[in-house]
Design a protein around this motif. Structure first.
Motif, mmCIF file in Angstrom:
data_model
loop_
_atom_site.group_PDB
_atom_site.id
_atom_site.type_symbol
_atom_site.label_atom_id
_atom_site.label_comp_id
_atom_site.label_asym_id
_atom_site.label_seq_id
_atom_site.Cartn_x
_atom_site.Cartn_y
_atom_site.Cartn_z
ATOM 1 N N ASN A 507 0.825 -1.216 0.000
ATOM 2 C CA ASN A 507 0.000 0.000 0.000
ATOM 3 C C ASN A 507 0.856 1.262 0.000
ATOM 4 O O ASN A 507 0.474 2.288 0.549
ATOM 5 N N ILE A 509 3.897 3.561 -2.547
ATOM 6 C CA ILE A 509 4.764 3.777 -3.706
ATOM 7 C C ILE A 509 6.033 4.418 -3.158
ATOM 8 O O ILE A 509 5.970 5.457 -2.495
ATOM 9 N N GLU A 585 4.803 6.994 -0.421
ATOM 10 C CA GLU A 585 3.496 7.614 -0.606
ATOM 11 C C GLU A 585 2.408 6.559 -0.429
ATOM 12 O O GLU A 585 2.433 5.504 -1.070
ATOM 13 N N SER A 587 -0.839 4.489 -0.856
ATOM 14 C CA SER A 587 -1.656 4.216 -2.031
ATOM 15 C C SER A 587 -2.888 3.413 -1.631
ATOM 16 O O SER A 587 -2.887 2.717 -0.616
ATOM 17 N N ARG A 589 -5.801 0.727 -3.227
ATOM 18 C CA ARG A 589 -6.146 -0.152 -4.340
ATOM 19 C C ARG A 589 -7.657 -0.271 -4.440
ATOM 20 O O ARG A 589 -8.340 -0.597 -3.473
ATOM 21 N N GLY A 599 -1.609 0.488 -6.135
ATOM 22 C CA GLY A 599 -2.782 1.305 -5.857
ATOM 23 C C GLY A 599 -2.611 2.737 -6.345
ATOM 24 O O GLY A 599 -1.555 3.145 -6.832
ATOM 25 N N GLU A 600 -3.683 3.505 -6.190
ATOM 26 C CA GLU A 600 -3.667 4.905 -6.598
ATOM 27 C C GLU A 600 -3.017 5.754 -5.510
ATOM 28 O O GLU A 600 -3.286 5.576 -4.320
ATOM 29 N N ALA A 601 -2.151 6.670 -5.922
ATOM 30 C CA ALA A 601 -1.445 7.537 -4.971
ATOM 31 C C ALA A 601 -2.436 8.452 -4.256
ATOM 32 O O ALA A 601 -3.381 8.964 -4.863
ATOM 33 N N THR A 602 -2.215 8.647 -2.952
ATOM 34 C CA THR A 602 -3.113 9.490 -2.157
ATOM 35 C C THR A 602 -2.540 10.869 -1.875
ATOM 36 O O THR A 602 -3.264 11.773 -1.470
#
Length: 665
Positions: A507, A509, A585, A587, A589, A599-602
């Motif tokens: 979770n 990056i 960072e 992330s 999912r 997953g997408e970066a937050t």
């Protein structure tokens, strides 16, 4: 003292840092580190002018030493590395290649008296083809080597036309005298780096409450701020509305003023030390100590007796390895009767035989990896027992770790031994060529054969424990780039620092600074190409994450980890794969498909230290893996399973790793 630019609570931009000793650094900073272009002037007068990365000289730079020497050239991780020119105070000059702070590669050494050597070098000594020219024009051309600390050569002497006597001259005499004067000073050591300096925010008063009676009393450190100052504690908002995390690593955190002047209090343990910080939690040793009565106690004694015997008979020869040294049949059997023999000591274990595979090769690898034989033997065979890790690996192998955590012992199947012996020449050449290789470091391959009716054989390899670090490992990930079965089976409540998480558990990056990311990318490419050529698959990148202060932990736990950041880790050496500073960072999912492995970066970041390496490199694409691929491809998406062709595996592995690790922009 620091004066200069800041960003998000850390020294970033142009600035000047001064030490009490009188030393100064003036130049560029990034995230608290000396990073970019800058000038360091030491207390003794030594000066460095050039590029920096993560507090280390890295890139092109010039150094004037206090003894009058001068260096102008490339640096890498604080040492001369690449092309450079070094001038000694007596006028002697070297121009050429460097590696790890030593003359290494092709280059020319020109003495002040006019003599010169042009050719190859190896760790500060001439090696390979080269020529020595005297000031009168006489020339010696030949091949150079170093045996038992003595420089030797084999070649032809050509006298100069003007020389009246054609008597052959030996360059050995010139090297013996002149080379001794060409010492490279180590340079000035920086005792405390700017990135290790903890500070308090301006306008905040730190005070202690008066002492109270011993019973149940706590000596609390508090931070107090006025109502007018309360908004200073609110994290600045980003354009997207999110807030930056508080810079926890820079402040005392027992109390933090919240909006409106109220305070958020963290309960501290009773009787904390006077320094105002609770002590770090005692380190829990991973695994079970093997003591008398343990089922593997005799096996441990056999291992230690065999290793002590193998290391004790090592020679100091630095000869080049011959191809015969890599022959799989190159092995030595030794009998260990309980009563002892001419070559072995008496012992209290059972009768057994000991086998060393390719002993000369592994001794050379130990020297290549800078492993001291005495330290190696003390770690493995000292008074402290080994520890057995709680459960065997997926392959059925058992793992043992030394008490000082430096080395791991893994039991091996016969097929794995065959793979290692087959790829040993290529492995040796690869790690010799690329000193920053991320593949597992192997130090010895052995076998114990028990006497008696069972005739049981235990084969095992000794290798580096990747997570032997000055930093506590808070999370560990085993990353392959596949999705089938790549999630831990443990419930979240049972996950701790010893749980190995997998691809679908990731979770974060990991964002590396440009020099580190570029080197990381180059080395992963080299290592994967090597493993692909050797038909190896099913390997993974093992990643250990140390959170400098993690917001996933309760505040009290964050406090407990604080001494680990600024205490024992000050002297931690940084190299690719070991103690690499980065940002992680968070992330999220949305699904668990192959397209959503990352997953997408937050936008939420953590300061971390990373330890990583490529492990499990002894599985070739044999018939069993081909059958596994065929069977699983019927039931699952072929792209999601781990057992695939080495070429496909290498590509998928790199594609995934370069999404999990990116350049920090």
């Amino acid at each position: 003292m620091y004066e200069g630019q800041w960003r998000h609570g850390k020294t970033t931009g142009r600035g000047k840092f001064s030490w009490p000793s009188g030393a100064t650094y003036e130049g560029e900073f990034k995230a608290g580190f000396m990073d970019g272009f800058g000038t360091y002037t030491g207390a003794s007068g030594e000066t460095y002018w050039g590029s920096w990365s993560m507090n280390l000289k890295h890139g092109h730079g010039k150094t004037s030493y206090t003894n009058g020497d001068y260096y102008d050239g490339e640096w890498r991780s604080g040492l001369q590395d690449g092309h450079g020119r070094y001038v000694w105070r007596n006028g002697t000059e070297y121009v050429g290649q460097w590696r790890g702070g030593l003359i290494h590669g092709r280059g020319s050494l020109i003495w002040a008296n006019g003599n010169r050597y042009d050719g190859g070098w190896d760790n500060g000594s001439p090696r390979g083809n080269g020529s020595f020219r005297w000031v009168d024009g006489s020339l010696y051309v030949g091949e150079w080597s170093k045996e038992n600390a003595k420089i030797e050569q084999n070649g032809v002497y050509y006298p100069a036309p003007a020389v009246t006597s054609p008597t052959a001259r030996d360059p050995q005499e010139a090297f013996a005298v002149d080379l001794q004067e060409c010492k490279i000073p180590s340079g000035e050591t920086i005792s405390l780096l700017p990135s290790q300096k903890a500070i308090n925010w301006p306008g905040i008063e730190v005070w202690r409450s008066p002492k109270v009676p011993e019973s149940g009393a706590t000596d609390r450190t508090r931070i107090q701020a006025s109502v007018d100052n309360a908004d200073h504690w609110l994290p600045p908002r980003r354009p997207n509305g999110r807030t930056h995390p508080l810079p926890w690593d820079m402040v005392d955190r027992s109390k933090v003023p919240a909006k409106g002047g109220s305070e958020v209090e963290a309960k501290l343990p009773t009787n904390p030390p006077h320094m105002g910080w609770p002590p770090p939690r005692p380190v829990k040793k991973h695994g079970e100590t093997i003591t008398k009565g343990h089922k593997n106690y005799e096996l441990m004694l056999n291992l230690q007796l065999g290793i002590r015997h193998a290391v004790g008979k090592q020679s100091l020869s630095h000869m080049e390895l011959k191809s015969s040294a890599f022959d799989p049949k190159e092995k030595v059997w030794t009998k260990f009767p309980p009563e002892g023999s001419k070559h072995t000591p008496p012992h209290q274990s059972c009768d057994f035989r000991w086998k060393d595979y390719c002993p000369l090769v592994f001794r050379t690898l130990c020297r290549l990896f800078k492993v001291d034989a005495a330290d190696y033997m003390m770690s493995l065979c000292g008074n402290d027992a080994l520890r057995e890790l709680s459960s065997p690996g997926k392959s059925g192998s058992f793992f043992y770790v030394t008490n000082d955590d430096r080395y791991m012992i893994k039991t091996m199947k016969k097929s794995e031994v065959k793979v290692l012996l087959r790829m040993l020449p290529a492995y040796y050449n690869h790690v010799r060529k690329f000193e920053n290789s991320l593949v597992t470091k192997f130090f010895g391959l052995h076998c114990v054969k028990l006497a008696g009716s069972s005739q049981k054989k235990v084969r095992f390899v000794i290798m580096e424990n990747l997570f032997c670090s000055e930093y506590a490992i808070h999370r560990r990930f085993d990353l392959k780039g596949s999705s089938h079965g790549r999630m831990t089976s443990k419930p979240e409540s049972q996950i701790d620092e010893y749980t190995t998480l997998k691809d679908l558990d990731l979770n974060f990056i990991f964002r590396l600074q440009r020099p580190w990311f570029q080197e990381f990318q180059r080395q992963v490419d080299r290592d994967c190409e090597f493993l692909e050529q050797e038909r190896i698959m099913d390997y993974s990148l093992l990643v250990g994450v140390h959170f400098r202060i993690s917001r996933e932990m309760p505040l009290l736990e964050a406090l407990e980890f604080f001494p680990l950041v600024f205490g024992c880790c000050r002297a931690a050496k940084i190299r690719l794969g070991a103690n690499v500073p980065a940002r992680a960072e968070l992330s999220v999912r949305r699904s668990y498909s192959d397209s959503q492995l990352i997953g997408e970066a937050t936008g939420d970041f953590y300061d971390v230290v990373l330890i990583f390496g490529i492990i499990d490199i002894l599985q070739d694409y044999d018939i069993s893996k081909k059958l596994e691929h065929a069977y699983k491809s019927i039931h699952f998406d072929p792209a999601s399973i781990s057992a695939v062709d080495p070429k496909q595996y290498s590509k998928r592995f790199r594609d995934f790793i370069y999404r999990a690790f990116t350049e920090d922009a």
